[in-house]
Write an enzyme that holds these catalytic residues in place. Structure first.
Site, short mmCIF file in Angstrom:
data_model
loop_
_atom_site.label_atom_id
_atom_site.label_comp_id
_atom_site.label_asym_id
_atom_site.label_seq_id
_atom_site.Cartn_x
_atom_site.Cartn_y
_atom_site.Cartn_z
N ARG A 109 -15.45 4.42 3.72
CA ARG A 109 -16.15 5.62 4.15
C ARG A 109 -15.18 6.79 4.28
O ARG A 109 -15.47 7.90 3.89
CB ARG A 109 -16.81 5.38 5.51
CG ARG A 109 -17.57 6.59 6.00
CD ARG A 109 -17.96 6.49 7.45
NE ARG A 109 -16.81 6.66 8.33
CZ ARG A 109 -16.88 6.65 9.64
NH1 ARG A 109 -18.04 6.47 10.25
NH2 ARG A 109 -15.79 6.82 10.39
N THR B 24 -3.95 4.90 -1.54
CA THR B 24 -4.96 5.44 -0.63
C THR B 24 -5.61 6.69 -1.24
O THR B 24 -5.14 7.23 -2.25
CB THR B 24 -4.33 5.81 0.73
OG1 THR B 24 -3.41 6.88 0.52
CG2 THR B 24 -3.63 4.63 1.37
N ASP C 122 -12.46 8.93 7.14
CA ASP C 122 -12.51 9.36 8.54
C ASP C 122 -12.90 10.82 8.64
O ASP C 122 -12.04 11.69 8.62
CB ASP C 122 -11.16 9.11 9.22
CG ASP C 122 -11.07 7.70 9.76
OD1 ASP C 122 -12.10 7.20 10.24
OD2 ASP C 122 -9.98 7.12 9.68
N ALA D 249 -19.54 2.84 3.86
CA ALA D 249 -18.89 2.14 2.75
C ALA D 249 -19.89 1.23 2.03
O ALA D 249 -19.82 1.07 0.81
CB ALA D 249 -17.71 1.33 3.28
N ALA E 220 -9.94 11.29 2.53
CA ALA E 220 -11.38 11.52 2.66
C ALA E 220 -11.72 12.95 2.27
O ALA E 220 -10.93 13.88 2.49
CB ALA E 220 -11.83 11.22 4.08
N LYS F 84 -21.58 -5.07 3.37
CA LYS F 84 -20.66 -4.62 2.31
C LYS F 84 -20.54 -5.72 1.24
O LYS F 84 -20.53 -5.44 0.04
CB LYS F 84 -19.27 -4.32 2.87
CG LYS F 84 -19.20 -3.11 3.80
CD LYS F 84 -17.74 -2.71 4.04
CE LYS F 84 -17.53 -2.14 5.41
NZ LYS F 84 -16.22 -1.56 5.65
N GLU G 170 0.85 -1.20 0.00
CA GLU G 170 0.00 0.00 0.00
C GLU G 170 0.88 1.25 0.00
O GLU G 170 1.83 1.34 0.77
CB GLU G 170 -0.90 0.02 1.25
CG GLU G 170 -1.81 1.25 1.27
CD GLU G 170 -2.54 1.42 2.60
OE1 GLU G 170 -3.58 0.78 2.78
OE2 GLU G 170 -2.06 2.19 3.46
C1 FAD Z 1 -7.37 -1.48 4.43
C2 FAD Z 1 -7.79 -0.08 4.83
C3 FAD Z 1 -7.51 0.99 3.99
C4 FAD Z 1 -7.90 2.29 4.32
N1 FAD Z 1 -7.63 3.31 3.46
C5 FAD Z 1 -8.11 4.56 3.70
C6 FAD Z 1 -7.95 5.62 2.75
O1 FAD Z 1 -7.36 5.45 1.70
N2 FAD Z 1 -8.49 6.82 3.06
C7 FAD Z 1 -9.17 7.06 4.22
O2 FAD Z 1 -9.64 8.17 4.42
N3 FAD Z 1 -9.33 6.08 5.15
C8 FAD Z 1 -8.81 4.85 4.92
N4 FAD Z 1 -8.99 3.83 5.83
C9 FAD Z 1 -9.63 4.14 7.12
C10 FAD Z 1 -11.17 4.05 7.03
O3 FAD Z 1 -11.68 5.04 6.18
C11 FAD Z 1 -11.68 4.23 8.46
O4 FAD Z 1 -11.41 3.08 9.22
C12 FAD Z 1 -13.14 4.64 8.55
O5 FAD Z 1 -13.37 5.13 9.87
C13 FAD Z 1 -14.09 3.49 8.31
O6 FAD Z 1 -14.09 3.12 7.02
P1 FAD Z 1 -15.02 1.89 6.51
O7 FAD Z 1 -14.91 1.90 5.04
O8 FAD Z 1 -14.70 0.65 7.24
O9 FAD Z 1 -16.44 2.46 6.97
P2 FAD Z 1 -17.85 1.79 7.21
O10 FAD Z 1 -17.92 0.41 6.68
O11 FAD Z 1 -18.86 2.77 6.70
O12 FAD Z 1 -17.92 1.69 8.80
C14 FAD Z 1 -17.77 2.84 9.62
C15 FAD Z 1 -18.58 2.67 10.92
O13 FAD Z 1 -19.97 2.67 10.63
C16 FAD Z 1 -20.59 1.43 11.00
N5 FAD Z 1 -21.45 1.07 9.86
C17 FAD Z 1 -21.05 0.51 8.68
N6 FAD Z 1 -22.10 0.39 7.85
C18 FAD Z 1 -23.17 0.89 8.50
C19 FAD Z 1 -24.53 1.06 8.14
N7 FAD Z 1 -24.98 0.69 6.93
N8 FAD Z 1 -25.36 1.64 9.06
C20 FAD Z 1 -24.92 2.03 10.27
N9 FAD Z 1 -23.61 1.89 10.66
C21 FAD Z 1 -22.76 1.33 9.78
C22 FAD Z 1 -19.45 0.44 11.20
O14 FAD Z 1 -19.78 -0.52 12.20
C23 FAD Z 1 -18.33 1.35 11.64
O15 FAD Z 1 -18.39 1.60 13.02
C24 FAD Z 1 -8.59 2.53 5.55
C25 FAD Z 1 -8.85 1.46 6.42
C26 FAD Z 1 -8.46 0.16 6.07
C27 FAD Z 1 -8.75 -0.97 7.02
#
Ligand code: FAD
Length: 293
Positions: free
Chosen positions: A108, A49, A110, A128, A52, A168, A18
């Protein structure tokens, strides 16, 4: 190259790195050397990456372009939807499709940290899973989502978090990239819990080498990962402020983690490079010497 095809067709586990787009011109020169060095290890693919709110949109695009066109590498482009409207999401995805990108990791992002001062688009997507649904209906990308082995910090519970991970997959994720852990058992436990609720897609473990104590503390605090006992004790035993000793410990610990993961048949190793080459190079060379990669 759709990454899922690699896991179906390859007899051996994949190696991937990455990267994030360099933040300044000064960083660009040293980053170019990092990419050159790690490209020589012939990764199966690399990932880029995305800040956000679109904060790294141009930088991410330029890096994806360079990796595909100059380095001829397969790429997973990340897309963090927070704050973006549907038109902007489509415009970003169109540019990636034009470059020949076939894989997108839908995230999603941060909100509070990365996008201070940003007013989210009124139609921005909350999760997401919403982004996956949005992309799936419009594009042919191979889609993935992020997994949080210790549970996402905002999640009501680990079980609820996993239900959303399952959503997802239902909405189009064909693979999951897991956040890093510093106790490999947490990853195996995560996979077991995913399988138990019917999440069947490949789960690629992310491995974050310990680059420094400061970075370790920042990264684990940001995503709510715990620093396992072995790491705590190992670091405590080192002379204070000995950055070289910490780096060596970090490399040895990552090699051990990768070995444990590969011996249990994970689809591959995804190394979070933090745009550095020394530790990833040492780790991969050790794994190759052991014929694990
Ligand atoms: C491999 C990896 C790569 C990453 N790369 C980046 C990057 O390039 N840029 C960046 O900004 N961040 C990145 N992140 C960080 C990521 O954006 C954060 O962890 C963010 O807080 C959550 O992203 P997510 O896609 O898991 O969100 P989500 O899946 O939306 O989850 C976020 C929160 O909402 C809850 N949730 C999920 N779906 C729902 C729903 N439908 N209804 C209600 N609650 C829900 C989940 O339980 C969780 O607590 C990365 C993380 C990982 C693990």
């Amino acid at each position: 190259m759709r990454v899922t095809d690699l896991w179906t067709k390859n007899a051996r586990p994949t190696l991937s790195f990455e990267f994030f787009p360099p933040r300044s011109e000064k960083d660009e020169a040293s980053f170019a050397k990092v990419v050159d060095t790690l490209a020589e290890l012939k990764p199966d693919f690399v990932s880029v990456t995305f800040g956000a709110g679109g904060s790294s949109r141009e930088g991410s695009y330029q890096l994806v372009k360079k990796l595909i066109q100059e380095k001829e590498l397969g790429v997973i482009a990340y897309l963090a939807a927070y704050g973006l409207g549907p038109d902007e999401i489509c415009s970003i995805l169109d540019t990636y499709a034009d470059l020949g990108v076939e894989n997108i990791l839908a995230l999603r992002g941060d909100p509070p940290r990365a996008t201070e001062g940003l007013t989210p688009h009124p139609e921005s997507l909350a999760h997401a899973s919403d982004l996956l649904h949005f992309i799936k209906g419009r594009y042919a990308f191979c889609l993935g989502g992020a997994g949080h082995p210790e549970g996402h910090p905002e999640a009501a519970s680990k079980a609820r978090d996993l239900d959303y991970l399952k959503l997802k997959v239902a909405n189009g994720a064909e693979f999951i990239i897991a956040n890093f852990v510093y106790d490999t058992r947490l990853f195996f436990d995560f996979v077991e819990r995913c399988r138990a609720i019917g999440i069947g897609v490949p789960i690629l473990p992310g491995v974050m080498p310990i680059y420094s104590v400061k970075l370790l503390e920042i990264l684990t605090k940001t995503c709510g990962a715990t620093i396992g006992e072995e790491v705590r004790k190992g670091l405590a035993a080192l002379p204070a402020d000995d950055t070289k000793a910490v780096a060596e410990f970090g490399i040895a610990f990552a090699i051990k983690q990768c070995r444990e993961l590969l011996e249990q048949g994970v689809p591959g190793i995804h190394l979070y490079t933090m745009d550095r080459s020394a530790a990833p190079l040492a780790i991969v060379n050790a794994l190759k010497n052991e014929k694990l990669l």
